[in-house]
Design an enzyme around this catalytic site. Structure first.
Site, PDB file in Angstrom:
ATOM      1  N   ASP A   1       0.836  -1.199   0.000  1.00 53.70           N
ATOM      2  CA  ASP A   1       0.000   0.000   0.000  1.00 53.70           C
ATOM      3  C   ASP A   1       0.870   1.248   0.000  1.00 53.70           C
ATOM      4  O   ASP A   1       0.563   2.251  -0.627  1.00 53.70           O
ATOM      5  CB  ASP A   1      -0.884   0.022   1.262  1.00 53.70           C
ATOM      6  CG  ASP A   1      -2.050  -0.920   1.101  1.00 53.70           C
ATOM      7  OD1 ASP A   1      -2.080  -1.648   0.084  1.00 53.70           O
ATOM      8  OD2 ASP A   1      -2.910  -0.937   1.998  1.00 53.70           O
TER       9      ASP A   1
ATOM     10  N   ASP B   1       0.753   4.242  -2.614  1.00 53.01           N
ATOM     11  CA  ASP B   1       0.517   5.642  -2.235  1.00 53.01           C
ATOM     12  C   ASP B   1       1.624   6.550  -2.759  1.00 53.01           C
ATOM     13  O   ASP B   1       1.379   7.683  -3.162  1.00 53.01           O
ATOM     14  CB  ASP B   1       0.404   5.772  -0.711  1.00 53.01           C
ATOM     15  CG  ASP B   1      -0.903   5.170  -0.219  1.00 53.01           C
ATOM     16  OD1 ASP B   1      -1.796   4.942  -1.062  1.00 53.01           O
ATOM     17  OD2 ASP B   1      -1.016   4.894   0.987  1.00 53.01           O
TER      18      ASP B   1
ATOM     19  N   LEU C   1     -30.722  18.175  -7.592  1.00 50.01           N
ATOM     20  CA  LEU C   1     -31.557  19.363  -7.382  1.00 50.01           C
ATOM     21  C   LEU C   1     -31.272  20.391  -8.458  1.00 50.01           C
ATOM     22  O   LEU C   1     -30.134  20.510  -8.918  1.00 50.01           O
ATOM     23  CB  LEU C   1     -31.228  19.996  -6.029  1.00 50.01           C
ATOM     24  CG  LEU C   1     -31.585  19.182  -4.787  1.00 50.01           C
ATOM     25  CD1 LEU C   1     -30.910  19.773  -3.565  1.00 50.01           C
ATOM     26  CD2 LEU C   1     -33.089  19.161  -4.592  1.00 50.01           C
TER      27      LEU C   1
ATOM     28  N   LYS D   1     -26.580  23.036   2.302  1.00 52.75           N
ATOM     29  CA  LYS D   1     -26.213  22.001   1.326  1.00 52.75           C
ATOM     30  C   LYS D   1     -24.743  21.665   1.539  1.00 52.75           C
ATOM     31  O   LYS D   1     -23.864  22.384   1.085  1.00 52.75           O
ATOM     32  CB  LYS D   1     -26.465  22.504  -0.092  1.00 52.75           C
ATOM     33  CG  LYS D   1     -26.228  21.452  -1.148  1.00 52.75           C
ATOM     34  CD  LYS D   1     -26.754  21.958  -2.490  1.00 52.75           C
ATOM     35  CE  LYS D   1     -26.583  20.917  -3.572  1.00 52.75           C
ATOM     36  NZ  LYS D   1     -25.202  20.564  -3.858  1.00 52.75           N
TER      37      LYS D   1
ATOM     38  N   LYS E   1     -36.777  23.190   0.579  1.00 49.87           N
ATOM     39  CA  LYS E   1     -37.749  22.153   0.227  1.00 49.87           C
ATOM     40  C   LYS E   1     -39.121  22.605   0.689  1.00 49.87           C
ATOM     41  O   LYS E   1     -39.248  23.143   1.793  1.00 49.87           O
ATOM     42  CB  LYS E   1     -37.419  20.844   0.960  1.00 49.87           C
ATOM     43  CG  LYS E   1     -36.104  20.249   0.562  1.00 49.87           C
ATOM     44  CD  LYS E   1     -35.791  19.016   1.380  1.00 49.87           C
ATOM     45  CE  LYS E   1     -34.385  18.577   1.073  1.00 49.87           C
ATOM     46  NZ  LYS E   1     -33.876  17.597   2.025  1.00 49.87           N
TER      47      LYS E   1
ATOM     48  N   CYS F   1     -24.461  26.449 -36.828  1.00 51.61           N
ATOM     49  CA  CYS F   1     -24.221  25.783 -38.097  1.00 51.61           C
ATOM     50  C   CYS F   1     -25.583  25.171 -38.425  1.00 51.61           C
ATOM     51  O   CYS F   1     -26.104  24.395 -37.633  1.00 51.61           O
ATOM     52  CB  CYS F   1     -23.175  24.696 -37.916  1.00 51.61           C
ATOM     53  SG  CYS F   1     -22.898  23.732 -39.400  1.00 51.61           S
TER      54      CYS F   1
END
Ligand code: IVH
Length: 669
Positions: A34, A38, A84, A117, A283, A424
């Site tokens: 590992d 890393d 949302l 949020k 909401k 176009c």
């Protein structure tokens, strides 16, 4: 080292990383420790930081080192996990409310549950009889990855709930995130806290997830058996009672003015929070009203995310390129000197359209302010005129498309103005730029959803002349592809599998996939519901019966004109016809167990308690259908204000049941 040597070295390391990713994630037999892994990741990230021209979609800065999604078991969400819609200012909020009033056909006072949020990633937790039985990521919104064990490592997520009123079967949904301080320790591995949370959550080994301190706040539900709760704010309180963490800054507010005041204050205060917040979510608090409003294709009608202002930075325009979209729109894109904006290196910024360049007088070499907010494409906000060089010249927008055709500016008969966008003129697949974009659209998620044939692959196949038209996808030379760089037997067989799978497609998705201007997913659904089968659809087109579509509630002149224009080009029709032979286009599945099964309805006049769109969705949810002419097959004619007398008369003659609005509401119960 020269630039090309640096690039070569970088590519070599990327390939090494890909090899070890596969060994670790897919074969589950890592060949390096590992720590070595890393280190390799860190070397790549350092190289990218030092040489900003290095870029690769498979870089750990973009893939976050997380496991390729194919190796997670997938599970279909019982209730879709949608995203949302965004609002950036008061006008967007007013529009949001206006749409609600239109849908309901009346103005009402709305109460909002206001929630911060948090910028993390969403997860869905299924509890049965109080036990956490499954946890999934959002995935593509329809299907998520099963990451139960990883989610169980998060302390905020209860695994057993004994409260008597905890629902027997429920999906609790919320956000997984990492706090700013914890992120500081991981700064070298991830671009921002959101990526860190996502990377950590999707580790193959839950022990890896456990190493990173993740948090969870709950805010909504998916499936909810016999829900008796009436308000979102009450639901939040219940969540708390059941042992979930909820956001401490949730509150209930009433008017747009109040939302704005709170937004303004919170925008400044957010820097004191322990976690990143990129906006507020509003909401509708009343859950019955939420149900009534329902969803559009991508987001609920009852909620919106009010974003905070964007991060910005200054940079220099090195070049302006013209991109051609699927509908022929020419979009100018500024190539800017790479600059870090809120944790992301930005080297392109949209200039929107020709008029925008003229309005802001944007020129090559200009120093400009570039903004980016969340997932929104970075854009140029202003030019720093003080830094403009004397010799700078106005930018001349090309009058020809890169394909060689002359471009046009359309005149909008409604607004009586010329379009800001130069186009176009869509000559089917003759414009190479449009053609490749059309194919990208054809394979995209909401269209045929061909996993493994992403946009980059389409471009690559296009350049190699392996595809020119959508139908070429179903006649690919797989032997040739398996010899291409980056492809092998496994990836080719995966590609073949997903292409074969995509051949079965519902009519609405197929109509959407054609990529006709003004026919988005919602309109495609309306056309599919009306025509019911591909044969009917093609017959109507062949016989030029476009005006029949005018009977569809929601389809107007703009859509009809666009359909006409698209099919005036004979080659477009031929392509669609060919595809219809190659694909298994399934008729629209109608809900077959509702109380209005086999019942047809028609409306005349204005309804006072709901819009036609809502009435139609009620009928269809209950397996009925709405028709547009009075004939013997019609079961009910519903009469609103100022009905068309001719229709009422005819219905009487044919002995059709005529309902007043009150009777209609009774029928709906
Ligand atoms: S409700 C149907 N509430 O924002 C919509 N989402 O763009 C369900 N998010 O995917 C989402 N805080 O990851 C909701 N209080 C909140 C949220 C929230 C953050 C995220 C969530 C979602 C995304 C939508």
């Amino acid at each position: 080292m020269s630039d090309s040597e640096i690039k070569k070295n970088y590519k070599k390391k990327i390939n090494e990383l890909i090899k070890h990713n596969k060994l670790y994630y897919i074969d589950s037999s890592p060949k390096i420790t590992d720590r070595k892994y890393d280190e390799l990741k860190k070397e790549l990230l350092d190289l990218e930081k030092k040489h900003t021209f290095l870029k690769n979609n498979l870089s750990p800065s973009r893939t976050l080192g997380h496991k390729p999604s194919k190796s997670f078991i997938k599970s279909k969400h019982r209730v879709k996990m949608l995203s949302l819609a965004n609002a950036f200012d008061a006008k967007d909020l007013e529009n949001f409310e206006k749409k609600i009033f239109n849908f309901l056909n009346k103005k009402i006072e709305i109460e909002y549950s206001v929630e911060p949020k948090i910028d993390g990633i969403s997860a869905s937790l299924t509890y049965k009889n109080g036990l956490l039985v499954m946890g999934t990521s959002r995935g593509d919104g329809t299907t998520g990855e099963v990451i139960t064990e990883n989610l169980k490592t998060i302390n905020d997520i209860p695994q057993k709930i004994t409260n008597i009123d905890f629902p027997k079967d429920i999906d609790i949904r919320g956000e997984v995130f990492i706090e700013k301080d914890d992120f500081k320790k991981l700064k070298n591995d991830f671009a921002n806290p959101r990526n860190a949370a996502s990377g950590s959550l999707r580790q193959k080994n839950p022990l890896e997830t456990k190493k990173i301190p993740l948090n969870f706040v709950a805010y909504t539900y998916g499936y909810f058996e016999s829900n008796k709760i009436k308000k979102q704010s009450d639901f939040l309180m219940s969540l708390k009672k059941w042992g979930f963490k909820i956001n401490e800054h949730n509150k209930v507010l009433k008017t747009i003015k109040d939302l704005e005041i709170f937004h303004k204050k919170f925008e400044n205060d957010r820097f004191d929070l322990k976690y990143d917040v990129d906006g507020l979510v509003y909401k509708i608090n009343n859950l019955d009203l939420q149900n009534r409003l329902g969803f559009t294709a991508n987001s609920p009608r009852w909620a919106i995310a009010h974003k905070f202002s964007a991060d910005s930075a200054y940079s220099i325009i090195k070049d302006i390129n013209i991109q051609v979209g699927r509908t022929g729109a020419l979009t100018p894109v500024a190539r800017i000197k790479p600059v870090n904006i809120g944790g992301v290196v930005v080297s392109n910024a949209t200039l929107h359209n020709e008029d925008e360049i003229i309005r802001k007088d944007i020129r090559l070499g200009d120093t400009v302010k570039v903004e980016r907010a969340g997932d929104v494409i970075p854009h140029v906000v202003l030019v720093d005129l003080k830094k403009r060089k004397k010799e700078s010249k106005k930018f001349v927008f090309p009058k020809k498309c890169p394909c060689g055709f002359d471009t046009i500016k359309e005149f909008n008969r409604v607004t009586k103005k010329y379009d800001a966008v130069r186009r176009c003129p869509d000559r089917g697949f003759e414009c190479e730029k449009i053609a490749v974009e059309k194919i990208k659209h054809f394979i995209s998620k909401e269209a045929l959803n061909i996993d493994g044939l992403g946009k980059k692959v389409v471009e690559n196949f296009w350049n190699l002349k392996l595809i020119r038209y959508p139908q070429d996808i179903f006649n690919l030379e797989y032997a040739k592809i398996s010899k291409l760089e980056g492809w092998g037997d496994l990836s080719v067989s995966n590609l073949k599998y997903s292409i074969d799978q995509s051949k079965k497609v519902s009519l609405d998705r197929f109509i959407y996939s054609i990529g006709i201007r003004h026919i988005g997913i919602e309109n495609a659904k309306l056309l599919a519901e009306h025509t019911k089968s591909i044969t009917n659809f093609l017959n109507l087109i062949k016989n030029k019966k476009f005006n029949e579509f005018l009977n569809i509630d929601g389809i107007g002149e703009t859509q009809i004109n666009s359909l006409k224009k698209f099919f005036e080009n004979k080659s477009n029709y031929k392509i669609i016809e060919k595809l219809s032979f190659m694909l298994n286009i399934t008729d629209l599945k109608l809900n077959k167990d509702g109380k209005f099964l086999n019942n047809t309805f028609m409306f005349t006049g204005k309804l006072s308690n709901m819009s036609r769109a809502e009435a139609k969705s009620f009928i269809e949810e209950n397996s009925g259908s709405v028709v547009s002419s009075v004939n013997k097959k019609l079961k009910y004619l519903i009469i609103g204000d100022k009905p068309t007398n001719r229709k009422v008369q005819k219905a009487k003659e044919l002995g059709i049941k005529i309902l007043s609005q009150k009777e209609w509401l009774n029928l709906l119960n």
